[in-house]
Design an enzyme around this catalytic site. Sequence first.
Site, PDB file in Angstrom:
ATOM      1  N   VAL A  89       2.374   6.560   4.373  1.00 31.85           N
ATOM      2  CA  VAL A  89       1.523   6.515   5.565  1.00 31.85           C
ATOM      3  C   VAL A  89       0.602   5.309   5.425  1.00 31.85           C
ATOM      4  O   VAL A  89      -0.016   5.114   4.370  1.00 31.85           O
ATOM      5  CB  VAL A  89       0.676   7.808   5.694  1.00 31.85           C
ATOM      6  CG1 VAL A  89      -0.299   7.717   6.853  1.00 31.85           C
ATOM      7  CG2 VAL A  89       1.577   9.032   5.845  1.00 31.85           C
ATOM      8  N   GLY A  96       1.310   3.674  -3.341  1.00 31.22           N
ATOM      9  CA  GLY A  96       0.410   4.770  -3.707  1.00 31.22           C
ATOM     10  C   GLY A  96      -0.092   5.597  -2.546  1.00 31.22           C
ATOM     11  O   GLY A  96      -0.870   6.533  -2.742  1.00 31.22           O
ATOM     12  N   HIS A  97       0.314   5.289  -1.325  1.00 27.91           N
ATOM     13  CA  HIS A  97      -0.230   5.979  -0.137  1.00 27.91           C
ATOM     14  C   HIS A  97       0.895   6.373   0.793  1.00 27.91           C
ATOM     15  O   HIS A  97       1.116   5.697   1.783  1.00 27.91           O
ATOM     16  CB  HIS A  97      -1.220   5.062   0.572  1.00 27.91           C
ATOM     17  CG  HIS A  97      -2.160   5.770   1.491  1.00 27.91           C
ATOM     18  ND1 HIS A  97      -1.885   6.023   2.814  1.00 27.91           N
ATOM     19  CD2 HIS A  97      -3.386   6.288   1.268  1.00 27.91           C
ATOM     20  CE1 HIS A  97      -2.904   6.639   3.382  1.00 27.91           C
ATOM     21  NE2 HIS A  97      -3.828   6.809   2.454  1.00 27.91           N
ATOM     22  N   PHE A  98       1.558   7.337   0.662  1.00 22.82           N
ATOM     23  CA  PHE A  98       1.600   8.309  -0.419  1.00 22.82           C
ATOM     24  C   PHE A  98       3.018   8.342  -0.959  1.00 22.82           C
ATOM     25  O   PHE A  98       3.961   8.279  -0.171  1.00 22.82           O
ATOM     26  CB  PHE A  98       1.225   9.703   0.092  1.00 22.82           C
ATOM     27  CG  PHE A  98      -0.143   9.775   0.692  1.00 22.82           C
ATOM     28  CD1 PHE A  98      -1.266   9.792  -0.121  1.00 22.82           C
ATOM     29  CD2 PHE A  98      -0.318   9.805   2.066  1.00 22.82           C
ATOM     30  CE1 PHE A  98      -2.542   9.869   0.433  1.00 22.82           C
ATOM     31  CE2 PHE A  98      -1.589   9.872   2.617  1.00 22.82           C
ATOM     32  CZ  PHE A  98      -2.700   9.910   1.811  1.00 22.82           C
ATOM     33  N   PHE A 144       0.810  -1.223   0.000  1.00 21.31           N
ATOM     34  CA  PHE A 144       0.000   0.000   0.000  1.00 21.31           C
ATOM     35  C   PHE A 144       0.840   1.268   0.000  1.00 21.31           C
ATOM     36  O   PHE A 144       0.360   2.337  -0.365  1.00 21.31           O
ATOM     37  CB  PHE A 144      -0.991   0.017   1.164  1.00 21.31           C
ATOM     38  CG  PHE A 144      -0.416  -0.324   2.505  1.00 21.31           C
ATOM     39  CD1 PHE A 144       0.302   0.602   3.237  1.00 21.31           C
ATOM     40  CD2 PHE A 144      -0.617  -1.596   3.042  1.00 21.31           C
ATOM     41  CE1 PHE A 144       0.825   0.281   4.480  1.00 21.31           C
ATOM     42  CE2 PHE A 144      -0.100  -1.926   4.290  1.00 21.31           C
ATOM     43  CZ  PHE A 144       0.627  -0.985   5.010  1.00 21.31           C
TER      44      PHE A 144
END
Length: 158
Positions: free
Chosen positions: A63, A56-58, A53
């Site tokens: 995070v 893309g986050h972030f 994750f």
Amino acid sequence: MSAERASAPVMDVEAIQRILPHRPPFLLVDRVVAVEPGVRLVAWKSVTMNEPFFVGHFPGKPVMPGVLILEALAQACALLAVKSMGPDEDVDEKITYLMSIDGAKFRRPVVPGDRLELHVEVVKRKGAIWRQKGTAIVDGQTVAEADFMAMLADREQE
């Protein structure tokens, strides 16, 4: 140092996978370090930069998504419900379904390198329905909390 920090795991990832249907990358509990059946459970999730994750986050400021912190707590709640079953009940034939999450609050970000401590406790049990409170902690600080309701059900035979 607390006994939960110093002792060997109560359940390692292999034991956890015998109970939870989740698998990487969606298995969000690495070990259980304390359990009092019918009362409470403490589990850990080691958060690494390799978590999918974070792509893309972030980008540039990774995070852990809050919804995944809640999912980790829900998985810990499921483990507590199953570990609280009586000796006559067959763990392999049960699955926990999440019914609701209430009062979710996020206090600070969870980032690569953090160890997420998942503290869950039984608030009330009525038959197969469980109400539990979950608190996620990093370095002694609460990062998220919520109230969970789940149902322990029979797995369908395949």
